[in-house]
Design a protein around this motif. Structure first.
Motif, short mmCIF file in Angstrom:
data_model
loop_
_atom_site.label_atom_id
_atom_site.label_comp_id
_atom_site.label_asym_id
_atom_site.label_seq_id
_atom_site.Cartn_x
_atom_site.Cartn_y
_atom_site.Cartn_z
N ARG A 172 2.57 18.59 -53.74
CA ARG A 172 2.62 19.46 -52.57
C ARG A 172 3.74 19.03 -51.61
O ARG A 172 4.44 19.87 -51.04
N LEU A 173 3.93 17.74 -51.45
CA LEU A 173 5.01 17.24 -50.60
C LEU A 173 6.36 17.66 -51.14
O LEU A 173 7.26 18.07 -50.40
N ASN A 215 -1.81 15.63 -56.74
CA ASN A 215 -1.70 16.92 -56.05
C ASN A 215 -0.93 16.77 -54.73
O ASN A 215 -0.12 17.64 -54.37
N LEU A 216 -1.16 15.67 -54.01
CA LEU A 216 -0.46 15.42 -52.76
C LEU A 216 1.03 15.27 -52.98
O LEU A 216 1.85 15.85 -52.25
N GLU A 263 -6.16 13.55 -56.78
CA GLU A 263 -5.81 13.87 -55.39
C GLU A 263 -4.41 13.40 -55.04
O GLU A 263 -3.63 14.14 -54.42
N ILE A 264 -4.05 12.17 -55.45
CA ILE A 264 -2.72 11.65 -55.15
C ILE A 264 -1.65 12.46 -55.88
O ILE A 264 -0.59 12.78 -55.32
N GLU A 310 -1.96 17.09 -43.29
CA GLU A 310 -1.36 17.40 -44.59
C GLU A 310 -2.06 16.64 -45.71
O GLU A 310 -2.28 17.18 -46.80
N LEU A 311 -2.45 15.39 -45.44
CA LEU A 311 -3.08 14.56 -46.46
C LEU A 311 -4.60 14.60 -46.42
O LEU A 311 -5.27 14.00 -47.26
N LYS A 354 -3.86 6.87 -49.60
CA LYS A 354 -3.50 8.00 -48.73
C LYS A 354 -2.97 7.51 -47.39
O LYS A 354 -2.02 8.10 -46.85
#
Length: 285
Positions: A183-184, A179-180, A176-177, A125-126, A146
């Motif tokens: 998404r979570l 977006n993560l 990136e963080i 996922e990450l 991450k």
């Protein structure tokens, strides 16, 4: 919406008799929300999070997480909350990335096959499967964030708490963080609670913003509502996001557009304004 976290006017006394308080508006986080706490260094953001996580206990006030007292019910709530601290070097303790992410699962006595599957899933996922055999100490700042995030998410908590997660990251790692986290929240319904003094990232990661100023919760609202409170933001030793300040300056010059809460909304507003002006110039209106 269901309340997941509620904090009402708490006061804590440290062993050296130093007193800190978080008061003003009630602090409420509902299930599934993305909540950001804005404030400069020393505003009380970490103190607030420490109480929510059960690391501190107030001498006065009310605090509940999932209807429980986070200090007294720490063991029950541990599985429901994941945390990424500001200094992840103090949080990452495993000799390898795999060991670090698997730490909480092993403490729960999970079977090896289940641990392997959970670690694999969260790493996919990450996007960090290639790091599993690496030594955490040698990773970049973004990679460490991450890994810490994977360790926080591996038990599938209801609430993910992050203290200044963007500190020290370059723009690419920060994106990136962000977006993560989104998404979570979108894919798993994870409730996100973030503290930050980086006001420019807030519109993209928060549905609700609290402004904290020297232990006083001064405001609560959507990004659009908070960014319209220029005086409140400045009193908290913060500056409005660059995009908000740009639109305010355009308004002063007679280009009357609503103040956007983020870059995507700003883009749409500018495209509409340009289209309108082109139609006006060509007489097609």
């Amino acid at each position: 919406m269901d309340e997941l976290v509620k904090v009402r006017c708490i006061r804590h006394v440290y062993p050296d008799k130093t007193e800190v308080g978080i008061c003003g508006l009630d602090f409420i986080v509902n299930k599934g929300e993305r909540v950001a706490v804005l404030g400069p260094n020393g505003a009380g953001k970490t103190t607030l999070l420490s109480h929510i996580l059960g690391l501190l206990e107030p001498v006065e006030g009310e605090i509940t997480v999932a209807g429980m007292n986070p200090k007294k019910d720490f063991r029950k709530l541990r599985k429901e909350m994941g945390v990424v601290f500001q200094n992840v070097d103090e949080q990452i303790i495993g000799p390898t990335v795999f060991d670090d992410i698997a730490f909480s699962l092993r403490n729960e006595g999970r079977k090896k096959e289940e641990i392997d599957e959970c670690v694999k899933n969260v790493c996919m996922e990450l996007g960090i499967c290639e790091l599993l055999n690496k030594v955490p100490h040698y990773l970049s700042g973004g990679q460490k964030k991450k890994v810490a995030l994977a360790g926080a998410m591996v038990t599938n908590p209801q609430l993910l708490v992050l203290d200044e997660p963007f500190d020290g990251l370059d723009p690419g790692a920060k994106r990136e963080i962000m977006n993560l986290l989104n998404r979570l929240n979108r894919s798993f319904g994870t409730t996100i609670l973030v503290t930050t003094h980086d006001i420019n990232v807030v519109p993209e990661i928060a549905d609700v913003i609290y402004v904290l100023n020297r232990g006083h919760i001064a405001a609560r609202g959507t990004p659009a509502e908070i960014f319209s409170m220029a005086e409140t933001i400045r009193e908290a030793n913060l500056e409005p996001p660059v995009i908000v300040e740009l639109f305010r300056r355009l308004n002063k010059r007679g280009i009357l557009l609503p103040v956007p809460s983020g870059i995507e909304e700003a883009e749409e507003l500018l495209l509409e304004a340009i289209s309108f002006q082109e139609e006006k110039n060509t007489g097609t209106m």
